[in-house]
Write a protein that holds these residues in place. Structure first.
Motif, PDB file in Angstrom:
ATOM      1  N   GLU A 133       1.041  -0.961   0.082  1.00 55.68           N
ATOM      2  CA  GLU A 133       0.031   0.033   0.018  1.00 55.68           C
ATOM      3  C   GLU A 133       0.663   1.302   0.017  1.00 55.68           C
ATOM      4  N   GLU A 134       0.579   2.304   0.638  1.00 53.66           N
ATOM      5  CA  GLU A 134       1.530   3.414   1.075  1.00 53.66           C
ATOM      6  C   GLU A 134       2.875   2.797   1.426  1.00 53.66           C
ATOM      7  N   GLU A 135       2.671   1.962   2.442  1.00 50.13           N
ATOM      8  CA  GLU A 135       3.835   1.044   3.300  1.00 50.13           C
ATOM      9  C   GLU A 135       3.487  -0.383   2.956  1.00 50.13           C
ATOM     10  N   PRO A 136       4.628  -1.090   2.763  1.00 49.03           N
ATOM     11  CA  PRO A 136       4.283  -2.696   2.689  1.00 49.03           C
ATOM     12  C   PRO A 136       3.790  -3.014   3.882  1.00 49.03           C
ATOM     13  N   LYS A 137       2.764  -4.266   4.099  1.00 51.46           N
ATOM     14  CA  LYS A 137       2.249  -4.461   5.032  1.00 51.46           C
ATOM     15  C   LYS A 137       2.435  -5.997   5.130  1.00 51.46           C
ATOM     16  N   ILE A 138       2.806  -6.622   6.041  1.00 53.30           N
ATOM     17  CA  ILE A 138       3.188  -8.086   6.310  1.00 53.30           C
ATOM     18  C   ILE A 138       2.100  -8.575   7.343  1.00 53.30           C
ATOM     19  N   ILE A 139       1.302  -9.458   6.744  1.00 58.30           N
ATOM     20  CA  ILE A 139       0.284 -10.205   7.649  1.00 58.30           C
ATOM     21  C   ILE A 139       0.816 -11.969   8.037  1.00 58.30           C
TER      22      ILE A 139
END
Length: 392
Positions: free
Chosen positions: A109-115
């Protein structure tokens, strides 16, 4: 006077059985237990290719850096590839994670998001890889913008934006820190435990600094009373005492390295000189922390020692000594805690040497330790200057 006090302090430190145990014997005993506890892990668990997913969206399609980076790290023709990557929708990624078919997935997204569902070494690697790619992306964008501004400043109105962007990317790619899969050579699940052991040993050396300075404080020892009324420069006395403590600490660190390498057969990798350098700087951080506690805390030596040991063990715990997932949990939820934790600075410096091709992260931790040592020295100096006694 300097040489005389140095010799006296060094002899006094080596005659202190409590100091010898905590700074020399305890790390060796703990290292032996680590070796016994984890000796079979390497045979039962090998780091396989990490299965992940990446959510396909407009942000990912427009970010060629992320695409190319993960494609390179997932290339099936590369025998040292790190990931097995699936490009799916967010719903599919959730389902894959729920079915334990992947260890986690990334949404850009605006910043990478790790799930992820759990914390572990594979999840930590995914996190660090993503952070590294994001840092490179920001660097490329900033450098490209600077190049464009420079062209505008000299009056160039026909700017080839694509060419500038490509040139900057090529420059960064030649210098960037690529994470590599070294599982087939020397990757070890337990190395983080020995890294924290070295970090703990460095910080336990603070006991030497604390005891050395206590011998020069009028409210702590008879020798301190004599030093306080003696017509000698206190700076030389304190400096010689600290140097004696530092020498004693370096000797203990050398013994620990020799024991872990020659007896326990711990493989610290190919960067042993840099590992030793980090240990030396880490020992300075431990020494100055002990000095600060010794001068700031107004209590007897036993209580000061207890405080120093507690701080050291807490720092070692947060940096992963009692479980490698703790380091990841703190980095994710409370990163400032590990940024000011000297044990984590040392551990993270070792970690950077082990997993990264370049030394940027290593030198960052090295400088952080030097800054920490400087702050501790300033605190100690300020506290010593303020100390006054009604009578001695």
């Amino acid at each position: 006077m300097f040489i005389h006090n140095f010799k006296y302090t060094l002899k006094a430190l080596f005659r202190n059985k409590m100091l010898i145990f905590w700074t020399y014997l305890f790390p060796i005993i703990l290292g032996t237990f680590f070796n016994l506890a984890f000796s079979n892990i390497e045979n039962s668990e090998k780091l396989e290719i990490i299965k992940i997913a990446i959510v396909e969206n407009d942000k990912l399609k427009s970010n060629t850096i992320f695409q190319e980076a993960f494609e390179t790290l997932s290339d099936e023709e590369n025998e040292d590839r790190l990931f097995s990557t699936q490009y799916v929708s967010e719903e599919e990624a959730k389902q894959l994670l729920q079915n334990n078919e992947i260890i986690g997935y990334m949404i850009l997204e605006e910043e990478p998001k790790i799930i992820i569902q759990s914390s572990g070494i594979n999840e930590t690697i995914l996190k660090y890889v993503t952070e590294e790619i994001m840092q490179n992306t920001k660097m490329i964008n900033e450098l490209a913008e600077n190049e464009i501004q420079a062209e505008i400043a000299i009056g160039n109105i026909s700017i080839d934006y694509h060419k500038i962007y490509q040139n900057v990317r090529e420059t960064i790619q030649q210098e960037e820190a690529n994470i590599k899969n070294i599982a087939k050579s020397n990757l070890s699940y337990t190395m983080i435990e020995f890294y924290t052991l070295i970090a703990m040993s460095c910080l336990y050396g603070g006991i030497l600094g604390m005891v050395a300075i206590n011998q020069k404080l009028a409210n702590m020892s008879d020798n301190g009373k004599r030093v306080s009324i003696a017509p000698t420069k206190k700076g030389k006395v304190v400096l010689s005492s600290l140097l004696a403590g530092y020498i004693a600490q370096i000797i203990g660190l050398a013994i620990l390295f020799a024991y872990t390498i020659l007896v326990l057969k711990v493989d610290f990798g190919t960067n042993l000189p840099l590992i030793l350098l980090l240990g030396i700087v880490g020992s300075l951080a431990g020494l100055t922390m002990g000095l600060a506690i010794g001068t700031v805390v107004k209590a007897n030596e036993g209580l000061k020692t207890g405080i120093l040991i507690s701080v050291t063990m807490l720092g070692s715990f947060l940096s992963g000594m009692m479980g490698i997932t703790m380091k990841y949990i703190i980095d994710k939820n409370l990163p400032i805690l590990n940024q000011i934790n000297p044990a984590n600075m040392i551990t993270d410096g070792f970690y950077a040497l082990y997993y990264y091709d370049t030394l940027d992260r290593f030198y960052f931790n090295l400088v952080s330790l030097l800054l920490f040592s400087g702050i501790m020295l300033i605190i100690s100096y300020t506290s010593l200057r303020r100390q006054k006694y009604d009578s001695i």
